[in-house]
Design an enzyme around this catalytic site. Structure first.
Site, PDB file in Angstrom:
ATOM      1  N   ASP A  12     -47.917 -25.798 -25.660  1.00  0.00           N
ATOM      2  CA  ASP A  12     -47.870 -24.952 -26.851  1.00  0.00           C
ATOM      3  C   ASP A  12     -46.482 -24.341 -26.866  1.00  0.00           C
ATOM      4  O   ASP A  12     -46.148 -23.525 -26.019  1.00  0.00           O
ATOM      5  CB  ASP A  12     -48.973 -23.884 -26.730  1.00  0.00           C
ATOM      6  CG  ASP A  12     -48.938 -22.866 -27.867  1.00  0.00           C
ATOM      7  OD1 ASP A  12     -48.010 -22.912 -28.695  1.00  0.00           O
ATOM      8  OD2 ASP A  12     -49.854 -22.022 -27.902  1.00  0.00           O
ATOM      9  N   ASP A  52     -52.763 -25.327 -31.725  1.00  0.00           N
ATOM     10  CA  ASP A  52     -51.346 -24.995 -31.531  1.00  0.00           C
ATOM     11  C   ASP A  52     -50.706 -25.775 -30.390  1.00  0.00           C
ATOM     12  O   ASP A  52     -49.607 -25.440 -29.944  1.00  0.00           O
ATOM     13  CB  ASP A  52     -51.178 -23.480 -31.321  1.00  0.00           C
ATOM     14  CG  ASP A  52     -51.957 -22.971 -30.116  1.00  0.00           C
ATOM     15  OD1 ASP A  52     -52.556 -23.777 -29.384  1.00  0.00           O
ATOM     16  OD2 ASP A  52     -51.959 -21.738 -29.912  1.00  0.00           O
ATOM     17  N   ASP A  53     -51.382 -26.805 -29.902  1.00  0.00           N
ATOM     18  CA  ASP A  53     -50.843 -27.573 -28.778  1.00  0.00           C
ATOM     19  C   ASP A  53     -50.241 -28.890 -29.233  1.00  0.00           C
ATOM     20  O   ASP A  53     -50.892 -29.682 -29.915  1.00  0.00           O
ATOM     21  CB  ASP A  53     -51.942 -27.795 -27.735  1.00  0.00           C
ATOM     22  CG  ASP A  53     -52.268 -26.495 -27.036  1.00  0.00           C
ATOM     23  OD1 ASP A  53     -51.602 -26.190 -26.046  1.00  0.00           O
ATOM     24  OD2 ASP A  53     -53.144 -25.746 -27.528  1.00  0.00           O
ATOM     25  N   TYR A  90     -45.160 -18.321 -33.955  1.00  0.00           N
ATOM     26  CA  TYR A  90     -45.829 -17.471 -32.988  1.00  0.00           C
ATOM     27  C   TYR A  90     -45.832 -18.113 -31.599  1.00  0.00           C
ATOM     28  O   TYR A  90     -46.104 -19.291 -31.445  1.00  0.00           O
ATOM     29  CB  TYR A  90     -47.267 -17.129 -33.419  1.00  0.00           C
ATOM     30  CG  TYR A  90     -47.664 -15.866 -32.736  1.00  0.00           C
ATOM     31  CD1 TYR A  90     -47.117 -14.646 -33.125  1.00  0.00           C
ATOM     32  CD2 TYR A  90     -48.492 -15.887 -31.616  1.00  0.00           C
ATOM     33  CE1 TYR A  90     -47.400 -13.486 -32.448  1.00  0.00           C
ATOM     34  CE2 TYR A  90     -48.775 -14.736 -30.932  1.00  0.00           C
ATOM     35  CZ  TYR A  90     -48.226 -13.539 -31.351  1.00  0.00           C
ATOM     36  OH  TYR A  90     -48.496 -12.398 -30.658  1.00  0.00           O
ATOM     37  N   GLN A  94     -43.987 -20.550 -25.650  1.00  0.00           N
ATOM     38  CA  GLN A  94     -45.082 -19.931 -24.878  1.00  0.00           C
ATOM     39  C   GLN A  94     -45.373 -20.588 -23.520  1.00  0.00           C
ATOM     40  O   GLN A  94     -45.466 -19.919 -22.500  1.00  0.00           O
ATOM     41  CB  GLN A  94     -46.373 -19.943 -25.730  1.00  0.00           C
ATOM     42  CG  GLN A  94     -47.642 -19.531 -25.005  1.00  0.00           C
ATOM     43  CD  GLN A  94     -48.860 -19.557 -25.941  1.00  0.00           C
ATOM     44  OE1 GLN A  94     -48.937 -18.791 -26.875  1.00  0.00           O
ATOM     45  NE2 GLN A  94     -49.824 -20.431 -25.664  1.00  0.00           N
ATOM     46  N   TYR A 227     -51.022 -13.039 -18.633  1.00  0.00           N
ATOM     47  CA  TYR A 227     -51.753 -13.771 -19.660  1.00  0.00           C
ATOM     48  C   TYR A 227     -50.802 -14.500 -20.598  1.00  0.00           C
ATOM     49  O   TYR A 227     -49.956 -13.893 -21.228  1.00  0.00           O
ATOM     50  CB  TYR A 227     -52.661 -12.845 -20.478  1.00  0.00           C
ATOM     51  CG  TYR A 227     -53.357 -13.617 -21.555  1.00  0.00           C
ATOM     52  CD1 TYR A 227     -54.264 -14.619 -21.207  1.00  0.00           C
ATOM     53  CD2 TYR A 227     -53.076 -13.427 -22.894  1.00  0.00           C
ATOM     54  CE1 TYR A 227     -54.873 -15.393 -22.177  1.00  0.00           C
ATOM     55  CE2 TYR A 227     -53.683 -14.199 -23.874  1.00  0.00           C
ATOM     56  CZ  TYR A 227     -54.578 -15.173 -23.508  1.00  0.00           C
ATOM     57  OH  TYR A 227     -55.168 -15.950 -24.463  1.00  0.00           O
ATOM     58  N   LYS A 230     -54.754 -19.833 -22.973  1.00  0.00           N
ATOM     59  CA  LYS A 230     -55.525 -20.723 -22.103  1.00  0.00           C
ATOM     60  C   LYS A 230     -54.762 -22.034 -21.929  1.00  0.00           C
ATOM     61  O   LYS A 230     -53.690 -22.226 -22.487  1.00  0.00           O
ATOM     62  CB  LYS A 230     -56.905 -20.966 -22.711  1.00  0.00           C
ATOM     63  CG  LYS A 230     -57.939 -19.908 -22.304  1.00  0.00           C
ATOM     64  CD  LYS A 230     -58.556 -20.207 -20.949  1.00  0.00           C
ATOM     65  CE  LYS A 230     -59.652 -19.224 -20.599  1.00  0.00           C
ATOM     66  NZ  LYS A 230     -59.243 -18.207 -19.635  1.00  0.00           N
ATOM     67  N   ASP A 232     -55.815 -25.249 -22.471  1.00  0.00           N
ATOM     68  CA  ASP A 232     -55.970 -26.230 -23.529  1.00  0.00           C
ATOM     69  C   ASP A 232     -55.721 -27.652 -23.023  1.00  0.00           C
ATOM     70  O   ASP A 232     -54.677 -28.262 -23.283  1.00  0.00           O
ATOM     71  CB  ASP A 232     -55.034 -25.863 -24.693  1.00  0.00           C
ATOM     72  CG  ASP A 232     -55.296 -24.428 -25.170  1.00  0.00           C
ATOM     73  OD1 ASP A 232     -56.400 -23.925 -24.937  1.00  0.00           O
ATOM     74  OD2 ASP A 232     -54.383 -23.822 -25.743  1.00  0.00           O
ATOM     75  N   GLN A 240     -65.346 -49.521 -21.498  1.00  0.00           N
ATOM     76  CA  GLN A 240     -65.849 -50.922 -21.514  1.00  0.00           C
ATOM     77  C   GLN A 240     -65.576 -51.660 -20.188  1.00  0.00           C
ATOM     78  O   GLN A 240     -64.777 -51.214 -19.377  1.00  0.00           O
ATOM     79  CB  GLN A 240     -65.234 -51.719 -22.673  1.00  0.00           C
ATOM     80  CG  GLN A 240     -65.363 -51.094 -24.047  1.00  0.00           C
ATOM     81  CD  GLN A 240     -66.760 -51.118 -24.665  1.00  0.00           C
ATOM     82  OE1 GLN A 240     -67.082 -50.263 -25.460  1.00  0.00           O
ATOM     83  NE2 GLN A 240     -67.580 -52.071 -24.307  1.00  0.00           N
ATOM     84  N   ARG A 264     -58.070 -14.810 -27.581  1.00  0.00           N
ATOM     85  CA  ARG A 264     -57.327 -14.219 -26.470  1.00  0.00           C
ATOM     86  C   ARG A 264     -57.669 -14.866 -25.117  1.00  0.00           C
ATOM     87  O   ARG A 264     -57.483 -14.254 -24.062  1.00  0.00           O
ATOM     88  CB  ARG A 264     -57.593 -12.703 -26.400  1.00  0.00           C
ATOM     89  CG  ARG A 264     -57.132 -11.979 -27.651  1.00  0.00           C
ATOM     90  CD  ARG A 264     -57.580 -10.535 -27.715  1.00  0.00           C
ATOM     91  NE  ARG A 264     -57.275  -9.963 -29.022  1.00  0.00           N
ATOM     92  CZ  ARG A 264     -56.082  -9.473 -29.366  1.00  0.00           C
ATOM     93  NH1 ARG A 264     -55.113  -9.450 -28.489  1.00  0.00           N
ATOM     94  NH2 ARG A 264     -55.881  -8.999 -30.566  1.00  0.00           N
ATOM     95  N   TYR A 346     -57.697 -12.741 -15.419  1.00  0.00           N
ATOM     96  CA  TYR A 346     -56.547 -13.523 -15.875  1.00  0.00           C
ATOM     97  C   TYR A 346     -56.241 -13.288 -17.359  1.00  0.00           C
ATOM     98  O   TYR A 346     -55.603 -14.091 -18.002  1.00  0.00           O
ATOM     99  CB  TYR A 346     -56.798 -15.009 -15.605  1.00  0.00           C
ATOM    100  CG  TYR A 346     -57.101 -15.263 -14.157  1.00  0.00           C
ATOM    101  CD1 TYR A 346     -56.086 -15.203 -13.203  1.00  0.00           C
ATOM    102  CD2 TYR A 346     -58.402 -15.499 -13.733  1.00  0.00           C
ATOM    103  CE1 TYR A 346     -56.362 -15.399 -11.870  1.00  0.00           C
ATOM    104  CE2 TYR A 346     -58.683 -15.694 -12.397  1.00  0.00           C
ATOM    105  CZ  TYR A 346     -57.666 -15.646 -11.466  1.00  0.00           C
ATOM    106  OH  TYR A 346     -57.941 -15.826 -10.143  1.00  0.00           O
TER     107      TYR A 346
HETATM  108  P1  13P Z   1     -53.546 -20.464 -27.117  1.00  0.00           P
HETATM  109  O1  13P Z   1     -53.860 -20.523 -25.637  1.00  0.00           O
HETATM  110  O2  13P Z   1     -54.084 -21.657 -27.827  1.00  0.00           O
HETATM  111  O3  13P Z   1     -52.094 -20.214 -27.362  1.00  0.00           O
HETATM  112  O4  13P Z   1     -54.367 -19.241 -27.732  1.00  0.00           O
HETATM  113  C1  13P Z   1     -54.107 -17.972 -27.250  1.00  0.00           C
HETATM  114  C2  13P Z   1     -54.854 -16.898 -27.943  1.00  0.00           C
HETATM  115  O5  13P Z   1     -54.658 -15.746 -27.594  1.00  0.00           O
HETATM  116  C3  13P Z   1     -55.821 -17.201 -29.013  1.00  0.00           C
HETATM  117  O6  13P Z   1     -56.444 -16.055 -29.531  1.00  0.00           O
HETATM  118  P1  13P Z   2     -70.773 -55.825 -28.734  1.00  0.00           P
HETATM  119  O1  13P Z   2     -71.923 -56.793 -28.493  1.00  0.00           O
HETATM  120  O2  13P Z   2     -70.664 -55.388 -30.197  1.00  0.00           O
HETATM  121  O3  13P Z   2     -69.477 -56.280 -28.131  1.00  0.00           O
HETATM  122  O4  13P Z   2     -71.155 -54.439 -27.953  1.00  0.00           O
HETATM  123  C1  13P Z   2     -71.358 -54.405 -26.571  1.00  0.00           C
HETATM  124  C2  13P Z   2     -71.286 -53.019 -26.062  1.00  0.00           C
HETATM  125  O5  13P Z   2     -70.942 -52.811 -24.932  1.00  0.00           O
HETATM  126  C3  13P Z   2     -71.637 -51.892 -26.965  1.00  0.00           C
HETATM  127  O6  13P Z   2     -71.393 -50.698 -26.368  1.00  0.00           O
HETATM  128 MG    MG Z   3     -50.673 -20.411 -28.761  1.00  0.00          MG
HETATM  129 MG    MG Z   4     -53.547 -23.673 -27.619  1.00  0.00          MG
END
Ligand code: 13P
Ligand code: 13P
Ligand code: MG
Ligand code: MG
Length: 365
Positions: A12, A52-53, A90, A94, A227, A230, A232, A240, A264, A346
């Site tokens: 971020d 925001d990431d 903002y 960060q 602080y 987070k 994120d 497969q 927060r 934290y």
């Molecule tokens: P971020 O960790 O995504 O920057 O968010 C921080 C925050 O305080 C959100 O309210």
């Molecule tokens: P298909 O037979 O469409 O390839 O699908 C197999 C399978 O693993 C579905 O999750």
């Molecule tokens: Mg942020």
């Molecule tokens: Mg974030």
């Protein structure tokens, strides 16, 4: 053919308005810088955002923890932070703890999930990216994908998955790690990963050692000592042919669970799977969100992406998340909406306690 490495590195570096989303100018700059590095440092790239990431998805043949790859990501974040500062976005810069790059972005703020593998005949991968939550948020979902036969029917009916998987779990507080084999160690695994603020699944592999999933485990607040939002997290999962199918990998997100983060970084809220067009945090700076992009990896190129949660099949879980969000918000500043006291260590709460410490007096006998 050299082995392929998928590196997902995120940070971020500033957002608008507040912590809600990344600015298009940052996305443009990042995409352009990675395109310029294609053919030399990296092979292919895709840039997106979750809230925001800023998310850099890269492929190359240099292996995990490669200094050149990490430096490229660091330079992209620094350039984008510069633009963010010019626009007074903002939290500009960060997640960048420090000015000078020292060989690896781990410990410097950005989150990193990487995996190196030999490409199979056909190699689908799913890249998950979250905002307003912590790395342990993946625990529940990785367990369901790789260890729950009620989620992943392949564990029961596919001979190439029947022997189970190995989970690498990190204790992010005591800085130690442990490996659990499933199904044998299922209950022991759950004893730890059920406490996701401390025990985080770093990766999952087949018993042969072949990598199946990799996550970011950085805890930013602990590194910064204050602080700073987070963490994120991001995660890469292979699907497969000996791994869960694409549908088995994304089905766990039908269940709306509570994760730590949100406003927060101090509240529990429902983890909402959304399409990229809805990866913007709004209501109470959330609720916590996750996007998933699907690719085929082909000779180190990324074929895709497919926006996996942009689908009416996930409308019901989004509705449920809104209901849970109302229930949690009704608690206001009360637990369990607010995180438990040891987790609040934290956040910005210790600052309030400091202000009040002289007003406490002993109870009368
Ligand atoms: P971020 O960790 O995504 O920057 O968010 C921080 C925050 O305080 C959100 O309210
Ligand atoms: P298909 O037979 O469409 O390839 O699908 C197999 C399978 O693993 C579905 O999750
Ligand atoms: Mg942020
Ligand atoms: Mg974030």
């Amino acid at each position: 053919m050299a082995k392929t490495t998928v590196s997902v590195i995120k940070a971020d570096v500033g957002s608008f308005p507040g912590h809600s989303r990344t600015h298009p100018k940052l996305l443009e700059k990042a995409a352009q810088m990675l395109k310029e590095a294609e053919g030399t440092v990296i092979t292919d790239s895709f840039v997106t955002h979750c809230g925001d990431d800023l998310e850099l998805i890269m492929t190359h043949t240099k292996g995990e923890d490669n200094a050149e790859i990490h430096e490229l990501a660091w330079n992209v974040f620094m350039e984008c932070a510069k633009i963010a500062k010019e626009m007074k976005l903002y939290g500009a810069g960060q997640d960048l703890l420090g000015d000078a790059f020292s060989g690896n972005v781990k410990g410097m703020g950005p989150g990193v999930a990487e995996m190196e593998f030999e490409e199979r005949g056909s190699d689908p991968i799913l890249v998950f990216m979250a905002d307003k939550t912590e790395p342990g948020a993946w625990n529940f979902f990785l367990y369901k994908m790789f260890a729950d036969p009620f989620n992943t029917s392949g564990l029961v009916i596919d001979p190439s998955m029947h022997e189970g998987f190995v989970f690498e779990v990190h204790d992010v507080i005591a800085k130690r790690r442990i490996y659990f084999n499933t199904p044998e160690d299922t209950y022991s695994l759950l004893a730890y990963i059920g406490a996701p603020s401390r025990y985080v699944i770093k990766g999952v592999s087949k018993k042969s050692g072949e990598i199946a999933a990799s996550t970011s485990t950085q805890r930013l607040n602990m590194m910064a000592g204050r602080y700073v939002g987070k963490d994120d997290p991001v995660m890469v999962v292979r699907a497969q042919s000996g791994f869960p199918s694409v549908g088995e990998v994304i089905d766990p997100f039908r269940t709306p669970i509570l994760v730590a983060g949100w406003m927060r970084g101090s509240h529990h809220g429902p983890f909402m799977p959304v399409g990229v067009c809805d990866a913007n945090c709004t209501q109470f700076d959330g609720p916590p969100r996750v996007i998933c992009l699907g690719f085929q990896v082909s000779d180190c190129k990324l074929i895709g992406p497919a926006d996996m949660f942009d689908d009416p099949a996930f409308d019901r879980v989004r509705d449920k998340c809104c209901e849970i969000s109302d229930l949690m918000r009704n608690h206001g500043p009360f637990e369990p909406h607010r995180l438990s006291l040891d987790e609040m260590e934290y956040t910005t709460l210790p600052g309030v306690e400091k202000q009040l410490k002289d007003r406490w007096e002993p109870l009368p006998e």
